[in-house]
Design an enzyme around this catalytic site. Structure first.
Site, short mmCIF file in Angstrom:
data_model
loop_
_atom_site.label_atom_id
_atom_site.label_comp_id
_atom_site.label_asym_id
_atom_site.label_seq_id
_atom_site.Cartn_x
_atom_site.Cartn_y
_atom_site.Cartn_z
N TYR A 1 -14.01 5.63 -13.29
CA TYR A 1 -14.06 4.49 -12.51
C TYR A 1 -14.67 3.27 -13.36
O TYR A 1 -14.15 2.30 -13.11
CB TYR A 1 -14.79 4.89 -11.33
CG TYR A 1 -14.91 3.59 -10.06
CD1 TYR A 1 -13.89 3.21 -9.42
CD2 TYR A 1 -16.14 2.78 -10.19
CE1 TYR A 1 -13.85 2.27 -8.55
CE2 TYR A 1 -16.08 1.72 -9.29
CZ TYR A 1 -15.08 1.68 -8.51
OH TYR A 1 -15.07 0.39 -7.44
N ASN B 1 -6.12 -5.27 -5.42
CA ASN B 1 -7.42 -4.63 -4.73
C ASN B 1 -7.25 -3.20 -4.83
O ASN B 1 -8.18 -2.54 -4.59
CB ASN B 1 -7.32 -5.24 -3.43
CG ASN B 1 -8.17 -4.63 -2.49
OD1 ASN B 1 -9.37 -4.66 -2.68
ND2 ASN B 1 -7.63 -3.79 -1.61
N LYS C 1 -12.77 -0.46 -14.55
CA LYS C 1 -13.34 -1.64 -13.99
C LYS C 1 -13.78 -2.31 -15.28
O LYS C 1 -13.54 -3.78 -15.19
CB LYS C 1 -14.54 -1.32 -13.12
CG LYS C 1 -13.91 -0.70 -11.72
CD LYS C 1 -12.83 -1.45 -11.01
CE LYS C 1 -12.43 -0.78 -9.71
NZ LYS C 1 -11.68 -1.59 -8.99
N ASP D 1 3.40 2.07 -4.69
CA ASP D 1 2.30 2.66 -5.57
C ASP D 1 2.07 1.79 -6.81
O ASP D 1 3.04 1.69 -7.84
CB ASP D 1 3.01 4.04 -5.86
CG ASP D 1 2.00 4.83 -6.77
OD1 ASP D 1 1.11 4.29 -7.47
OD2 ASP D 1 2.26 6.21 -6.94
N VAL D 2 1.06 1.12 -6.98
CA VAL D 2 0.79 0.36 -8.12
C VAL D 2 0.87 0.81 -9.49
O VAL D 2 1.05 0.21 -10.38
CB VAL D 2 -0.57 -0.39 -7.87
CG1 VAL D 2 -0.65 -1.28 -6.45
CG2 VAL D 2 -1.87 0.53 -7.90
N ASP E 1 0.77 -1.29 -0.09
CA ASP E 1 -0.03 0.00 -0.13
C ASP E 1 0.93 1.17 -0.01
O ASP E 1 1.98 1.03 0.29
CB ASP E 1 -1.02 -0.12 1.21
CG ASP E 1 -2.19 0.74 0.85
OD1 ASP E 1 -2.10 1.55 0.56
OD2 ASP E 1 -3.23 0.17 1.16
N THR F 1 -16.61 0.52 3.44
CA THR F 1 -15.54 0.97 3.63
C THR F 1 -15.35 2.34 3.59
O THR F 1 -16.18 3.02 3.34
CB THR F 1 -14.55 0.34 2.50
OG1 THR F 1 -14.58 0.87 1.32
CG2 THR F 1 -14.63 -1.32 2.38
#
Length: 249
Positions: A147, A82, A151, A60-61, A37, A182
């Site tokens: 977004y 994720n 996805k 940092d993906v 993360d 969340t």
């Protein structure tokens, strides 16, 4: 319990929310877990809580070099992509910078993660890649153009990877959560708290989901119990996608 005994897992966005819930379940099921993360303090605290089977790594993906540093020569046998962010804006008001930021983290991050672990999984004789999409990867929602695009892309990339990697013993599936309780939504809204119970009442199950419920699904896909599952979409949304626009609940 040992459904994941012998597995070496990397979970991105694992410092809190769905990722943290998955990390807890993975450790409970016997896996060794890399908690990855950008939230260093929260990630380190979770690793300390989970003890010796868990370690925290800053990641940092969206950055290719950071994937190389974290994965290295490790033989990751389970990857959970994720990490993700949410951005609300009508299409006409979405800036290129905001669009690209969502795509870099959600979509490119998933691509980089899959690519990084393939060599180690092949050496290990196989593995499982679990990509977190969304119900917005199955159907659209207004004000979520970036977004939703990201996805849908994850859903498609998952299928391509499943076709290419199946012969190497690597399974690739996507998970499509609905509304889950969340911090993702409040974070996207600048810290504004949202009464999720109003959303939950519109669903067939009459409630929003919990992060641990998604973690249970991810454990199944990480385990050998899902040995004949690849290229598939696993939906956990309280029944949200069971309806259409003309339905009445």
């Amino acid at each position: 319990m040992s459904r994941l005994a012998g597995k070496r897992a990397l979970i991105t966005g694992a410092a809190r929310g769905q990722g943290a819930a998955a990390a807890r379940r993975f450790v409970a099921e016997g896996a060794r877990v890399i908690i990855a993360d950008v939230l260093d303090d929260e990630g380190k605290a979770l690793a300390d809580e989970l003890g010796e089977p868990a370690e925290f790594r800053h990641l940092d993906v969206s950055q290719e070099d950071e994937w190389g540093a974290v994965v290295g020569d490790e033989q990751i046998t389970v990857l959970v992509n994720n990490a993700g962010i949410l951005h609300f804006a009508p299409l006409a008001d979405t800036s290129l910078a905001d669009y690209e930021r969502v795509i870099r983290i959600n979509q490119i991050g998933t691509f980089l993660g899959m690519r990084a672990v393939i060599p180690g999984m092949i050496t290990a004789g196989g593995g499982s890649i679990i990509n977190t999409s969304s119900i917005e990867g199955l159907a659209a929602a207004p004000t979520l153009v970036a977004y939703t695009a990201s996805k849908f892309a994850i859903r498609g990339m998952t299928k391509v990877a499943a076709l290419e990697l199946g012969s190497k013993g690597i399974r690739v599936n996507s998970v499509h959560p609905g509304m889950i309780d969340t911090r993702m939504l409040p974070t996207a809204l600048g810290g504004v708290e949202v009464d999720l119970s109003r959303v939950g009442k519109r669903l067939p199950l009459r409630r929003v989901g919990r992060a641990d419920e998604i973690a249970d699904l991810i454990v199944f896909l990480a385990s050998d119990e899902s040995s004949y599952c690849t290229g598939a979409e696993f939906v956990a949304d309280g029944g949200a996608t069971a309806s259409h626009a003309l339905s009445v609940t």
